[in-house]
Motif scaffolding. Structure first.
Motif, PDB file in Angstrom:
ATOM      1  N   ARG A 170     -10.598 -33.466 -34.578  1.00  0.00           N
ATOM      2  CA  ARG A 170      -9.900 -32.181 -34.459  1.00  0.00           C
ATOM      3  C   ARG A 170      -9.381 -31.686 -35.813  1.00  0.00           C
ATOM      4  O   ARG A 170      -8.838 -30.586 -35.899  1.00  0.00           O
ATOM      5  CB  ARG A 170      -8.722 -32.286 -33.471  1.00  0.00           C
ATOM      6  CG  ARG A 170      -9.123 -32.620 -32.044  1.00  0.00           C
ATOM      7  CD  ARG A 170     -10.115 -31.630 -31.470  1.00  0.00           C
ATOM      8  NE  ARG A 170      -9.560 -30.277 -31.362  1.00  0.00           N
ATOM      9  CZ  ARG A 170     -10.300 -29.190 -31.202  1.00  0.00           C
ATOM     10  NH1 ARG A 170     -11.617 -29.276 -31.153  1.00  0.00           N
ATOM     11  NH2 ARG A 170      -9.727 -28.010 -31.110  1.00  0.00           N
ATOM     12  N   VAL A 230     -18.057 -34.642 -31.063  1.00  0.00           N
ATOM     13  CA  VAL A 230     -17.911 -33.754 -29.906  1.00  0.00           C
ATOM     14  C   VAL A 230     -16.545 -33.072 -29.961  1.00  0.00           C
ATOM     15  O   VAL A 230     -16.425 -31.864 -29.741  1.00  0.00           O
ATOM     16  CB  VAL A 230     -18.094 -34.542 -28.587  1.00  0.00           C
ATOM     17  CG1 VAL A 230     -17.761 -33.662 -27.389  1.00  0.00           C
ATOM     18  CG2 VAL A 230     -19.518 -35.082 -28.483  1.00  0.00           C
ATOM     19  N   LYS A 277      -9.513 -31.427 -25.735  1.00  0.00           N
ATOM     20  CA  LYS A 277     -10.843 -31.634 -26.329  1.00  0.00           C
ATOM     21  C   LYS A 277     -11.129 -33.118 -26.537  1.00  0.00           C
ATOM     22  O   LYS A 277     -12.249 -33.588 -26.328  1.00  0.00           O
ATOM     23  CB  LYS A 277     -10.938 -30.918 -27.688  1.00  0.00           C
ATOM     24  CG  LYS A 277     -10.913 -29.404 -27.581  1.00  0.00           C
ATOM     25  CD  LYS A 277     -12.277 -28.876 -27.192  1.00  0.00           C
ATOM     26  CE  LYS A 277     -12.261 -27.343 -27.192  1.00  0.00           C
ATOM     27  NZ  LYS A 277     -13.420 -26.797 -26.475  1.00  0.00           N
ATOM     28  N   ASP A 307     -16.193 -30.128 -32.081  1.00  0.00           N
ATOM     29  CA  ASP A 307     -16.532 -28.917 -31.333  1.00  0.00           C
ATOM     30  C   ASP A 307     -17.223 -27.853 -32.182  1.00  0.00           C
ATOM     31  O   ASP A 307     -16.958 -26.661 -32.047  1.00  0.00           O
ATOM     32  CB  ASP A 307     -15.257 -28.331 -30.694  1.00  0.00           C
ATOM     33  CG  ASP A 307     -15.602 -27.418 -29.528  1.00  0.00           C
ATOM     34  OD1 ASP A 307     -16.705 -27.571 -28.973  1.00  0.00           O
ATOM     35  OD2 ASP A 307     -14.785 -26.538 -29.201  1.00  0.00           O
ATOM     36  N   LYS A 346     -25.239 -26.970 -27.443  1.00  0.00           N
ATOM     37  CA  LYS A 346     -25.186 -27.247 -28.873  1.00  0.00           C
ATOM     38  C   LYS A 346     -26.583 -27.204 -29.495  1.00  0.00           C
ATOM     39  O   LYS A 346     -27.576 -27.448 -28.817  1.00  0.00           O
ATOM     40  CB  LYS A 346     -24.603 -28.649 -29.121  1.00  0.00           C
ATOM     41  CG  LYS A 346     -23.261 -28.887 -28.497  1.00  0.00           C
ATOM     42  CD  LYS A 346     -22.178 -28.114 -29.193  1.00  0.00           C
ATOM     43  CE  LYS A 346     -20.806 -28.521 -28.666  1.00  0.00           C
ATOM     44  NZ  LYS A 346     -19.743 -27.681 -29.221  1.00  0.00           N
ATOM     45  N   ALA A 351     -14.089 -35.255 -24.781  1.00  0.00           N
ATOM     46  CA  ALA A 351     -15.065 -35.999 -25.582  1.00  0.00           C
ATOM     47  C   ALA A 351     -15.133 -37.450 -25.130  1.00  0.00           C
ATOM     48  O   ALA A 351     -16.218 -38.026 -24.987  1.00  0.00           O
ATOM     49  CB  ALA A 351     -14.700 -35.912 -27.060  1.00  0.00           C
TER      50      ALA A 351
END
Lengths: 331, 283
Positions: free
Chosen positions: B100, B152, B117, B155, B188, B121
């Protein structure tokens, strides 16, 4: 997990306080706890104003502050170099400072003692700058930074040894006490000279904790997470260097604290820098206060250098920690 | 909305890419293949701007990433390096949360959105129950999943992986490859360097073949992986035939011991060189 962390910090804080009281109590004159409290808080009853306020309070504060700074510096350098064996010494700070102080002592024998700290800081910074400039010459890697640091350190040590065997003992007597790492004769004026700088640097170092965690993932991963590794590493290195060089300049070469305190901290609170850095800081303060107090208590009125004691008692404890650490086979 | 590389000349002292231009299409898995030292990792690193592309340009979704800062690049494209470093005494959750960083301030204070998030993940890679465990105590496959989870959590819509299956047992290799497929399903764009041509052919929508620092060709696995390509790029004689399960190409090298021509040619050559060395050392 959070509860355990809280308890660990509470215990560390209590240990720091207890060791501080011990440090006020012991020395050539033993002062009972009641008298310490009377003196500190201006209560009625017997007091020991000179010994406590003029001598032991500044000395205790200075040992806590420099211990904390050296430990934080060590924790930062271990993270940057990604090497648990790293410490301020490994990037040349101590050796550079020692060589500079000795060179100054033989070149200008009449140099006022007040200059010694400034020369030590300059020497430490100069050594790290040389190391960094050489490491930066090609794409920098933690291993090369450490190896060049060791090489530059050895070169400085050779100069130190040369001066120690050739110089007039009289010229280098003051530097020699300083080199073993001692708080002997340190008082308010030393504390006043360094505390503003060290406090700001400690705050900076703690603020860098999260970025330090990212850099520990390696340059590639840190870059991928949006870090400018080169610049941020330089800032971290500068903070660590200044913390160690300023501390070393007043209390001498207390090499072992920067290595051992982060290890004890890691065993207690884990490896995330936001826990590791504050815990290292407290442990470093405790270690140096304890070493200084013990140095005064063992053979009064003779003082044993804090640097000697941190190594003498710290090293076996360090080995104990290493042998008892759960191994995941990753280091 | 693709990754478009133009005239990339990134590299090191001893090795440079030869003005590689190639496009990796959005919403797909693109695998970079080629022999060791062909420049596939270098190309991948240039795409995330870990390396300077020299006079070349990297455009992601039409944006020249030379013009934007590291932090913003990290919100657009993530890259998992080939040998991620495992810091000592770090929990799985801490590691994933580092993903993050590009969305946080310098002190790394986590918001509720960040926590969400990270949880998502961890769920995706099925490491939720191991979240408090030290990363160093995990098995190789679990570790790699933890690092994928970090990406992941980052993001970024474009996700690059440098040999994510290397040094994993076969079961975990397919686990990681399945994760890449799941990421593609989640929208993605995935670009991955793979060593194993068959795995690349099985999982990628498009292959990019590199050799000696140059781009060779790009296309669907069945079109790219041919007997000629395997000979030209990897230097082996092999039969190429469709996998009975997936229809993607499999490679079966000719057995040198049972094949007359090969046996005669190769060991003869080896012996010749060996004798020569002995002869030289005697003189």
């Amino acid at each position: 997990m959070t509860g355990r962390l809280g308890l660990t910090y509470a215990l560390l804080g209590a240990a720091a306080l207890a060791v501080a009281v011990l440090s006020l109590a012991v020395g050539a004159v033993r002062v009972p706890p009641g008298v310490i409290i009377n003196t500190l808080f201006g209560l009625d009853g017997p007091t020991q104003d000179f010994i406590i306020n003029a001598s032991r309070v500044p000395r205790t504060l200075l040992s806590a502050l420099t211990g904390a700074s050296l430990a934080l510096s060590g924790a930062i350098i271990q993270a940057i170099l990604r090497n648990p064996l790293a410490s301020p010494k490994i990037i040349g700070i101590n050796s550079g400072a020692a060589l500079a102080v000795l060179l100054a002592a033989i070149a200008v024998p009449d140099l006022p003692l007040g200059w010694q700290p400034l020369i030590a800081i300059a020497g430490g910074i100069a050594a790290v700058s040389i190391v960094y400039a050489m490491a930066e010459f090609r794409p920098i890697s933690p291993a090369r930074l450490a190896l060049i640091g060791i090489a530059v350190g050895f070169t400085c040590d050779a100069g130190v040894d040369f001066i120690l065997v050739t110089a007039d003992t009289y010229d280098i007597s003051a530097p020699m006490i300083w080199m073993t790492g001692s708080l002997w004769g340190r008082g308010w004026q030393h504390l006043e000279a360094v505390w503003p700088f060290l406090t700001v640097l400690i705050a900076l170092g703690l603020a860098l904790a999260f970025r330090l965690d990212l850099i520990r993932l390696g340059a590639a991963q840190a870059t991928s997470l949006g870090m400018n590794v080169r610049i941020e590493r330089l800032v971290m290195l500068a903070v660590a260097t200044l913390l160690a060089a300023i501390s070393v300049s007043v209390v001498g070469v207390l090499g072992f604290v920067g290595l051992i305190a982060p290890h004890i901290a890691r065993a207690l609170v884990g490896g995330a820098s936001r826990q590791l850095l504050p815990a290292s800081l407290l442990i470093g303060a405790v270690l140096v206060m304890l070493a200084d107090a013990a140095g005064r208590a063992i053979l009064p009125p003779i003082e044993v250098s804090a640097g000697v004691l941190t190594a003498l008692f710290g090293a076996p404890f360090f080995i104990y920690l290493l042998l008892n650490r759960p191994s995941h086979g990753d280091e | 909305m693709s990754i478009r590389l133009t005239d990339i000349r990134a590299g090191y002292d001893a090795f440079r890419l030869n003005d590689v231009s190639v496009e990796m299409r959005a919403g797909m898995i693109t695998a970079l293949i080629g022999p060791n030292g062909c420049g596939k990792s270098t190309l991948l690193k240039s795409a995330a701007r870990h390396l300077d592309p020299g006079p070349g340009r990297v455009e992601i979704a039409g944006q020249d990433i030379a013009r934007i800062g590291r932090r913003r690049i990290a919100r657009i494209v993530s890259l998992l390096p080939q040998h991620p470093v495992v810091p000592p005494a770090i929990s799985v959750r801490d590691l994933v949360a580092y993903g993050r960083a590009p969305h946080q301030n310098l002190f790394g204070f986590r918001s509720a959105a960040d926590d969400r998030k990270v949880d998502e993940a961890l769920d995706l890679v099925e490491l939720d129950i191991l979240r408090e465990r030290p990363v160093a105590s995990l098995s190789g496959g679990q570790r790699q999943r933890a690092f994928v989870a970090m990406c992941v959590a980052q993001d970024a819509p474009y996700m690059l992986f440098d040999e994510p299956t290397s040094s994993l047992d076969i079961k975990y290799q397919y686990e990681v490859l399945d994760l890449l497929r799941a990421l593609k399903s989640a929208g993605k764009t995935v670009v991955v360097v793979l060593h194993d041509i068959e795995q690349a052919a099985r999982y990628a929508d498009e292959l990019v073949v590199m050799k000696d620092g140059s781009f060779l060709r790009r296309g669907a696995p069945a079109d790219v992986v041919t007997r000629e390509m395997v000979r030209e790029v990897f230097g082996i004689e092999a039969k190429v035939f469709p996998d009975p399960n997936t229809g993607t190409p499999l490679i079966s090298p000719r057995d040198r011991m049972s094949d007359g021509a090969a046996t005669a040619a190769r060991p003869g050559c080896e012996t010749g060189r060996a004798t020569e060395t002995v002869a030289t050392s005697k003189t």
